[in-house]
Each structure stands twice: as structure tokens, then as C-alpha cells.
Scaffold this active site. Sequence first.
Site, mmCIF file in Angstrom:
data_model
loop_
_atom_site.group_PDB
_atom_site.id
_atom_site.type_symbol
_atom_site.label_atom_id
_atom_site.label_comp_id
_atom_site.label_asym_id
_atom_site.label_seq_id
_atom_site.Cartn_x
_atom_site.Cartn_y
_atom_site.Cartn_z
ATOM 1 N N SER A 258 27.161 79.658 36.223
ATOM 2 C CA SER A 258 27.554 80.511 37.341
ATOM 3 C C SER A 258 29.064 80.759 37.288
ATOM 4 O O SER A 258 29.558 81.321 36.305
ATOM 5 C CB SER A 258 27.130 79.859 38.657
ATOM 6 N N ASP A 325 2.563 90.196 35.357
ATOM 7 C CA ASP A 325 2.457 88.923 34.639
ATOM 8 C C ASP A 325 1.771 89.072 33.279
ATOM 9 O O ASP A 325 2.294 88.661 32.237
ATOM 10 C CB ASP A 325 1.690 87.932 35.542
ATOM 11 N N ASP A 328 2.774 90.601 29.248
ATOM 12 C CA ASP A 328 3.380 89.929 28.096
ATOM 13 C C ASP A 328 2.347 89.151 27.281
ATOM 14 O O ASP A 328 2.689 88.453 26.323
ATOM 15 C CB ASP A 328 4.508 89.000 28.566
ATOM 16 N N ASP A 332 0.676 83.527 33.308
ATOM 17 C CA ASP A 332 1.241 82.210 33.588
ATOM 18 C C ASP A 332 2.180 82.229 34.792
ATOM 19 O O ASP A 332 2.959 81.296 34.993
ATOM 20 C CB ASP A 332 2.001 81.692 32.359
ATOM 21 N N ASP A 474 16.779 85.198 38.004
ATOM 22 C CA ASP A 474 17.981 84.748 38.713
ATOM 23 C C ASP A 474 18.099 85.520 40.024
ATOM 24 O O ASP A 474 18.167 86.750 40.026
ATOM 25 C CB ASP A 474 19.220 84.979 37.837
ATOM 26 N N HIS A 513 18.484 80.855 39.276
ATOM 27 C CA HIS A 513 19.886 80.531 39.017
ATOM 28 C C HIS A 513 20.086 79.055 38.648
ATOM 29 O O HIS A 513 21.088 78.696 38.039
ATOM 30 C CB HIS A 513 20.717 80.879 40.260
HETATM 31 CA CA LIG Z 1 3.246 86.262 31.815
#
Ligand SMILES: [Ca+2]
Length: 587
Positions: A258, A325, A328, A332, A474, A513
Site C-alpha cells: 500500500s 466466475d 475463466d 471457484d 483490491d 488489499h
Molecule cells: Ca473462476
Amino acid sequence: MKNKVSSATMQLVWGARASRLQFPASGRKHCWARTILHCLIQHANRGTPGRDADGSNRDGRAPHLPLNRTALGHHTPIKNAILAAALSVAITSVRAADGPPKPLYPGAAPVCSCESLTNVSLPNTTIDSAAIDPSDGSCRVTASVTHPPSGDRVKIFTGLPVKNWNGRFRGNGGGGFSGGSAGSLRGPVTQGYASGATDTGHEGGSGSFALDANRRLNWQSIVDNAYLGIHEMTVVGQALTESFYGKPPRYSYFVGGSTGGRQGLMEAQRYPDDYDGIVSACPAINWHRFVPASLWPQVVMNAAKNFVPKSKLDAATAAAVAACDASDGVTDGVIDNPLRCGYDPKSLVGTKVGDDTFTEADADVIRKIWEGPRGTGRTFMWHGLERGADVFAYAATGGSPLTGRPFSISMDYFKYYLVQDPKWDWTTMTPAGFELLWKQSVEQYGAVLGTDDPDLTRFRDHGGKVILYHGLADQLIPAAGTIDYYKRVQQRMGGAKKTAQFARLFLVPGVDHGFRGAGATPTGQMDAIIRWVEEGRAPEKMLAERKDSNGKVTRTRPLFPYPQIAKYKGSGSTDDAGNFVSRPLAR
Ligand SMILES: [Ca+2]
């Protein structure tokens, strides 16, 4: 310390020491003889560009930033707690997975007593104390640096292992407006590092130091916090290290998340000879843009007179994750590439959230938060939060009826740096007024706090290496800003391949973060930077791990250097890093 002074200067210094300065013939050696050497080194280093006599910055370069607990008291207790916790985890995660590195000077031992370090003399520096810390047996030194004619006081904390010094110096970063603290030394010292930290000129996490009692900008304090303090800490810490062990640290590293991540990149940009290796986590670079931009969600809700409750914000985030989700290849709970997720919350309109109903006005607020601030004519100002990140961090509300609870660091920045009024009422600000203040921030503080200079030529030529990493969920610093910066570095430094020879960015899906969340947490960053600096072995990938409540590793995933990202190969356990391969990240 290496390469900091010319060989001619070094020869002169060492020659002077050999001919005129003698250690006492018997008894414990004292450190005063080293002092002359360090004075000269200090003078050489202080020639680094950065600040005019009046404390202003005019060289067009940028330095540092922060995110930590802040003094908004009743305004933001929840967010402050979240932030402080997140930062602590972020910084801890840099340490946790790494064991002590191998000693570079086996058998290295102090050449003088800890207490005698009070005799070390450095320009404009007072050694306040030097004593053994009974809790870990290390030598702890506290020093103060000032910049005449200013009466500022930058406190510097140095920890020096009495046994098992590993031959390295490690600088440690802060969080929020806090420049750092002595507490960050414990872990590194235990691992054998000579280690430094600094308060960068003020105590605590409030940004109030930017204003003096007459509500005028205190430029010395601003500059100390922005960049000077960390550099002074480095110079003093390295000098004390050499005084204590009779030899300089062979390598120096800076580690931070940060604000600490920004401090690391500030060093690379502004003081490129200070460090050989830098680990920069979720860096608060682009401070002049992203910090004011973080007020945008509150500006949107205030203008719409629609403060959206946390339950609806969470519902929108959950719906976005559910929608994107699987794209990709692995369901998960993680959107591996949120930059490609275009989920629109209109599908939630009319649905029940608790006892409430999601409205079109709610959807409009959330769309604008994800989009990020836009100015007149819908011009781009800055990135919004990625889908999947916790929106409440920026869009916190409370009370009945609901009112906004702005992010404390953003609030401090507006009050003390921009409006210069601690009692400023942010709810009086229109979107047009917000745009004006955002532009003021860019113009007034870009060169001071922005830390977005892509020219790392001097750092590269010094032999420096930097590992950046950033969570793609983040909630406090959008990763897109770090990606933008890294792409600018690639353009400035001769392209992707040449940049990868000394600077690599690892994007981490599904973590916030503090590098927590549904995704896996990166490990081994410190080992990786040491291997790169000391053995020339660049990190081709890093390992991320997810653990259960007992600390057992339940999932591993590889992380690849940007623009590559891990992709499931289609067979085998999705909890095993071995079943993922490197693929380009698409935007
Ligand atoms: Ca996924």
C-alpha cells in the site's frame, strides 16, 4: 550502499580512515571512527535531486503515499479498522512464507557496542538512543533528522541483530498516511536483517500534518511524508549498519504494501541507488489520482440522494461474481480477470434484498462506482473498483436515515491537502466541484505524491530489481492503476522484454488489499527478490496458496508475470497449481 559514492571518493575516504583514524588498541572497538566515512557518504547521497530549499518539489519527479488508520474518528471507525487490518496482513504476507536468507558474511559480529552508536555523527541527525532490546536481544537505535531551516523532525528506527546478521539491510514501509513504525522491525531483525523504518515526520495515521496552525500547507511535512523521510531512513540505517558491523550491507531491500508499496517505487524513481531489490505490494502509486477518486462513490450517492445500504452493495458484488466466475474455466468464487467482466446490475432491479427492494437508482449508483469517476462530458478521470471487490470500503454508509461514511484517507486528503479546511463538509460538494478538486490534486501533488514516473533508467542501471504484485479484488486501490503504471514503464524502458529484465508485475485474482479473499495468497516474494538480485534468477512464476482455518494449504495456484495469467488446463484438480498454465491476460 554499494555504488553510492564514486570509487575516487571511496578511495579518499578509506585512505583518510586508514591513515588518521585508529580504533582503540584494546578493549571494545568504538564506532566513532566510522563516523567520518558515513558523513562523506551522507553528503554524497544528499545531493540527490528532489527538493528546493523551501521544501517544494520542482524536479518533476514523484515520491510516496499511505493508507492506514486515520483520525476521522466518528466518521469512519469501521473502515479504519478494515484498512489497518488489511494493511497489516498485506505486509505480513510479504514476510510469512520466507525463511531467513543465507548469511552473506558468515560469523559477522558487531565491531562495537550498541550503546556506542550514539556517537555516530551524521549531518542534521541526532542519535536519540541506542540500546539492546531485551525482548529480542537486538540493538535498537532511534534517530531524528531535520532539514534546516525547517524545524521538522523525522524519527528513524533501526534494528541491528547482535547475532547472525545476514549481511543485508531491509527498509520497511508504512500504511496510509503513516510513514511506518518501529513495530515493523521485529520480523526482519529476527531473520537477520539490519532493518529500518521511519515515521516520515509525524506520528499516527491522520493527514492533518499537511496543514499548519494557520491552515497553510506545511510543505516540509508533506515532502517528508512523500519521499524525504524514507530516503533519510535508508541513509541513516545503512550508515548505522556499517558502523555496527564494520562493513556496509552487501545488499539492500525495501519491502512494503500500500503506502509501503508506493514508498518502494518512490525509491526506485527518485533515489535509485538506495536499494538493490524492492518488493512493492498493492502500491498506492497514482496517489494524486486514486485517493481523490476514492471519494467518487460517496459523491455519486450524495448527488443522487440515494445512499445504498451494504446489503445491496454486497448483493451486486455477489451477482457479478456469479455471472463472471466460470468464464475463466473454474467455478471457484473468483473472477480471474475482472477487467473482462461487464456484468450490469440491472438484472437485480426488482429483486428483494432483505426487507428492501433493489431499484434502478441503486443499479445506477453501482454502475458508476464500477465505472469510476467521470468528468464533464463523461471524460475519464480514474478507474473504478473491479467487479468482485468489496464496494463498501469506498461506499460505506451508516445511521438512520443512511448517510455516507467516506473513506478516511480520502477524506483527510480533501480536508488537509486540497480544501485546507479541517471542518470542510464534503456533502456540500457537487460532482462538478469534485472534478475541480480532483484536477487540483493532479496539478498540485502529482510531482510530490504521485509516484507514477515510469522512467526507471537509473534504478535499472544500478542493477535494481523490483517485484510488484496487486490483488485483482483490491477494494482500496484499483489494480488497474498499477497495470497502467507498469505498461507505461514498459513503454518508457524499451518494451516488455527489457522491462521484464528488472521489473515484473504479478496480478493476484480474487484477493483484496490484504491479499485475502476467495483467491489464493502470494508467497515467497522475499525469496524471489533475493534470488533475482543476488543470483540473477528472475521470477518466472510465484506460488499462491489458500489455507483453511487450521493453516493447512487447501489450494495452490501459480502467478505469472504480467501480461500472463494462470489458466486451468482443463483436467486435474483445480486446487493444484500444477494444472494451470500461463496465458496472456485479455482486457
Ligand atoms: Ca473462476
